[in-house]
Scaffold this motif. Structure first.
Motif, short mmCIF file in Angstrom:
data_model
loop_
_atom_site.label_atom_id
_atom_site.label_comp_id
_atom_site.label_asym_id
_atom_site.label_seq_id
_atom_site.Cartn_x
_atom_site.Cartn_y
_atom_site.Cartn_z
N ARG A 40 37.84 52.44 71.98
CA ARG A 40 38.82 52.89 70.97
C ARG A 40 39.80 53.89 71.55
NH1 ARG A 40 37.65 52.87 65.16
NH2 ARG A 40 38.35 55.04 65.16
N GLU A 41 39.30 54.83 72.35
CA GLU A 41 40.16 55.85 72.94
C GLU A 41 41.15 55.23 73.94
OE1 GLU A 41 37.29 58.43 74.64
OE2 GLU A 41 36.56 59.16 72.68
N ARG A 73 42.26 52.15 73.89
CA ARG A 73 43.27 51.42 73.11
C ARG A 73 44.37 52.36 72.65
NH1 ARG A 73 42.53 48.28 68.10
NH2 ARG A 73 44.71 47.93 68.61
N ALA A 74 43.96 53.51 72.12
CA ALA A 74 44.94 54.47 71.59
C ALA A 74 45.80 55.06 72.70
CB ALA A 74 44.21 55.58 70.84
N GLU A 75 45.18 55.36 73.84
CA GLU A 75 45.90 56.03 74.92
C GLU A 75 46.81 55.09 75.69
OE1 GLU A 75 44.91 58.75 78.89
OE2 GLU A 75 43.37 58.39 77.37
N LEU A 76 46.34 53.85 75.93
CA LEU A 76 47.06 52.92 76.79
C LEU A 76 47.82 51.84 76.03
CD1 LEU A 76 44.27 52.39 79.49
CD2 LEU A 76 46.13 54.07 79.50
N GLY A 77 47.59 51.74 74.72
CA GLY A 77 48.21 50.67 73.95
C GLY A 77 47.75 49.30 74.39
N LEU A 78 46.46 49.19 74.73
CA LEU A 78 45.91 47.94 75.27
C LEU A 78 45.93 46.81 74.25
CD1 LEU A 78 42.69 49.04 77.21
CD2 LEU A 78 44.70 47.93 78.19
N SER A 79 46.25 45.63 74.71
CA SER A 79 45.98 44.41 73.96
C SER A 79 44.58 43.95 74.37
CB SER A 79 47.00 43.32 74.28
OG SER A 79 48.29 43.72 73.91
N MET A 80 43.81 43.50 73.39
CA MET A 80 42.41 43.24 73.69
C MET A 80 41.88 42.04 72.93
SD MET A 80 39.20 45.91 73.36
CE MET A 80 40.02 47.00 74.53
N LEU A 81 41.02 41.28 73.62
CA LEU A 81 40.22 40.24 73.00
C LEU A 81 38.78 40.74 73.11
CD1 LEU A 81 40.45 37.43 71.69
CD2 LEU A 81 40.13 36.44 73.96
N PHE A 82 38.18 41.08 71.97
CA PHE A 82 36.88 41.75 71.95
C PHE A 82 35.86 40.80 71.33
CE2 PHE A 82 33.56 44.45 70.31
CZ PHE A 82 33.41 45.42 71.29
N ILE A 83 34.83 40.45 72.10
CA ILE A 83 33.86 39.45 71.68
C ILE A 83 32.54 40.11 71.33
CG2 ILE A 83 32.60 37.39 72.43
CD1 ILE A 83 34.99 37.19 74.54
#
Length: 232
Positions: free
Chosen positions: A166-167, A169-179
């Motif tokens: 979560r951190e 994602r917030a810091e880097l603006g990551l796009s993610m596919l989370f399984i």
């Protein structure tokens, strides 16, 4: 990124059947389903690791990185943490800058710089998974695929790894596919969720909507397996 009519077949067996999904930049899509539902096969196809039909557009496959379920098997036991991360960093900017980048990545996943000298066997499961995340981030991906990254960890450290995701994602603006097979985990990490069963997409939408008002009986079955997410 847009996944269009993606299909994976092994002989006569269809592991993924004409799945279409969108992952907007900076968003996290959760893929959820029981073991054998096709979610990990779909992820590997998106990463270009499995032959498939259909298309993955809006992203360079070389800019996709994957973090796997078992951090120990995904790390070379004869390679130090620093060398493992350096493989992702590459030769850019020389050895001094490379060491600085390794330290930055370790700090990003809440590990001390001294961890670079350690080997996987000297780390806990949670620490090894943090190293795997750091190695993936070293390549500066446009999409990070996280495949059941907490399921092989002790319950006591699963929350810490999820908080890290979560951190980041917030810091880097990551796009993610989370399984994951766990809707509670998916709800904590992602914006949208796609529910898979027997290789097919049965339901997709904003994660709170899917959990709050599931349309498919299979989704309701998954919800029933997580008591604190059961609807009232």
């Amino acid at each position: 990124m847009k996944i269009s009519e993606l299909t994976v077949r092994y002989g006569t067996f269809t592991a993924v059947d004409h799945v279409t999904l969108d992952v907007p930049p900076g968003s996290a899509l959760g893929l959820v389903g029981e073991s054998g539902s096709g979610k990990s096969t779909l992820a590997r196809a998106v990463a270009g690791l499995t032959p498939h039909r259909g298309s993955v557009t809006g992203i360079d496959r070389a800019r996709i990185q994957m973090v796997f379920q078992d951090p120990y098997s995904s790390l070379n036991p004869r390679m130090s943490v620093g060398h493992a991360i350096a493989e992702g960093v590459g030769p850019r900017n020389g050895s001094v800058a490379r060491r600085a980048e390794i330290e930055r990545l370790l700090d990003l996943v809440a590990l001390p710089a001294a961890a670079a000298r350690k080997y996987p066997r000297e780390l806990s499961g949670g620490q090894r998974q943090r190293v795997a995340v750091a190695r993936a981030l070293a390549a500066r991906p446009d999409l990070l695929i996280a495949d059941e990254i907490t399921s092989a960890l002790d319950v006591s450290v699963q929350g810490a790894v999820l908080n890290l995701i979560r951190e980041l994602r917030a810091e880097l603006g990551l796009s993610m596919l989370f399984i994951s097979h766990n809707l509670a985990v998916v709800r904590y990490v992602t914006d949208t969720v796609a529910v898979m069963r027997a290789g097919s997409l049965v339901e997709a939408g904003p994660v709170d909507e899917v959990i709050g008002s599931p349309r498919h009986t299979y989704t309701r079955t998954l919800l029933d397996a997580v008591p604190r997410l059961q609807r009232h």
